[in-house]
Design a protein around this motif. Sequence first.
Motif, PDB file in Angstrom:
ATOM      1  N   LYS A 170      -9.588  -9.009  -6.507  1.00 16.38           N
ATOM      2  CA  LYS A 170      -9.039  -8.613  -5.467  1.00 16.38           C
ATOM      3  C   LYS A 170      -8.462 -10.074  -4.795  1.00 16.38           C
ATOM      4  N   LYS A 171      -9.588 -10.997  -4.897  1.00 16.07           N
ATOM      5  CA  LYS A 171      -9.213 -12.423  -4.281  1.00 16.07           C
ATOM      6  C   LYS A 171      -7.854 -12.806  -5.081  1.00 16.07           C
ATOM      7  N   GLU A 174      -4.727 -11.126  -3.625  1.00 15.32           N
ATOM      8  CA  GLU A 174      -4.651 -11.689  -2.321  1.00 15.32           C
ATOM      9  C   GLU A 174      -3.890 -12.912  -2.497  1.00 15.32           C
ATOM     10  N   ALA A 177      -0.197 -12.457  -3.077  1.00 11.94           N
ATOM     11  CA  ALA A 177       0.632 -11.582  -2.073  1.00 11.94           C
ATOM     12  C   ALA A 177       1.640 -12.195  -1.418  1.00 11.94           C
ATOM     13  N   ASP A 228     -10.183  -2.577   1.781  1.00 11.67           N
ATOM     14  CA  ASP A 228      -9.609  -3.665   2.043  1.00 11.67           C
ATOM     15  C   ASP A 228      -8.055  -3.435   1.397  1.00 11.67           C
ATOM     16  N   SER A 229      -7.199  -3.752   1.983  1.00 11.72           N
ATOM     17  CA  SER A 229      -5.876  -3.606   1.444  1.00 11.72           C
ATOM     18  C   SER A 229      -4.957  -4.779   1.996  1.00 11.72           C
ATOM     19  N   ILE A 230      -3.892  -4.825   1.223  1.00 14.89           N
ATOM     20  CA  ILE A 230      -2.904  -6.013   1.565  1.00 14.89           C
ATOM     21  C   ILE A 230      -1.553  -5.243   2.468  1.00 14.89           C
ATOM     22  N   PHE A 254       4.468 -10.245   5.327  1.00 16.32           N
ATOM     23  CA  PHE A 254       3.029 -10.195   5.379  1.00 16.32           C
ATOM     24  C   PHE A 254       2.353 -11.100   6.558  1.00 16.32           C
ATOM     25  N   LYS A 304       0.340  -0.149   3.076  1.00 16.59           N
ATOM     26  CA  LYS A 304      -0.922  -0.632   2.593  1.00 16.59           C
ATOM     27  C   LYS A 304      -1.170  -0.593   1.085  1.00 16.59           C
TER      28      LYS A 304
END
Length: 366
Positions: A170-171, A174, A177, A228-230, A254, A304
């Motif tokens: 996930k990092k 992100e 992103a 957790d979402s972007i 963003f 999301k």
Amino acid sequence: MKDIKRIVLTGGPCAGKTSALVRVIEHFSSLGYKVFTIPEVPTMFTQAGMDYLTQNKDFFYEGEKATLEIQMAFEDKFLKMAKACTEPAVIICDRGTMDISAYMKPEMWEEITRAAGTSTHELRDTRYDAILHLVSAADGAEQYYTTNNNASRNEPADEQGLQIARMLDKKVIEAWAGHPHHRVINNQEDFDRKLNRVIKEIANVLELPQPIEEERKYIVEITGTLPDSIDSDITQTYLTGEPGSEIRLRRRVFGSKIVNVHTTKKRISPTEELVTERQLSNNLYESMLGQADPYRQTIRKHRKSFIWKGQYFELDTYQEPFQNLVILETKGIASHADVRFPPFIRVIEDITGNQKYYNYNLALKK
């Protein structure tokens, strides 16, 4: 001047990058491309004596700064080599510069990029043509998760290691992103399907015709708390164009970052289409709004993006021209495979292939 595409192949631990690279080299070499592959620099550094788990802050700083500088130098030198080739060429990077940022605090990353004469904006937004993120087997394909195929990996192959791997996955997502061509590639029941998705995405970047595929879409209701979402806000405007083509301007925000993308989809046969994308400056974006299709409204929605059980989802809540319309879209899930719907989502209707809910048609003025 030759337009050489630079593509990052990244992902969490045990995502299948090594196998994907082999498939990419074989496939595009057979199509006449000279395929350059930039090796994973942190692995090279680890094998040479770098310790990324060190408690020595000065040693860690110098090692990470050197990692970034060598990564950029490799990519720049291979770009020059690719431009000297007579045949078409493509550069595939086994991880990219922004991956480095996922393993340190933002303050140190800013210090390192400044010392290296670059910035997050340059590295993430303009250096590469596409970012393909393969989801770690630790998320949704745990039975295939292993650390045996990479001696430089540090996380243990147990439940604690799975949690670490998911967090790193996930990092890294992100960190990238906001790139205009950032694609997250799911785990599949059949690993070959995951690799084929990589091939398809690279072919799209190279502007090669691709089979028309329907992503699976559902009208849904949110019944619980999302993970957790972007988050991003999307404004989508359709432009006038020749018959048989769909031209779209998309502005995606963003936080304080704005990404503008011009997309053209053109059907070249009943089963194939050609998709081209390019990033636009704010000024060019504003200028091209003057070409808006007078028969279509602007679409605005909040998105999301998140991973659940190894599958990647985009959850769009529409604001204009509709309100209270929520659509969940899967990405790259095989037509025969089951969708692992999150418990906080209630499916109201399967709208896969229903042209009424294509954004292009939703935008039509009534």
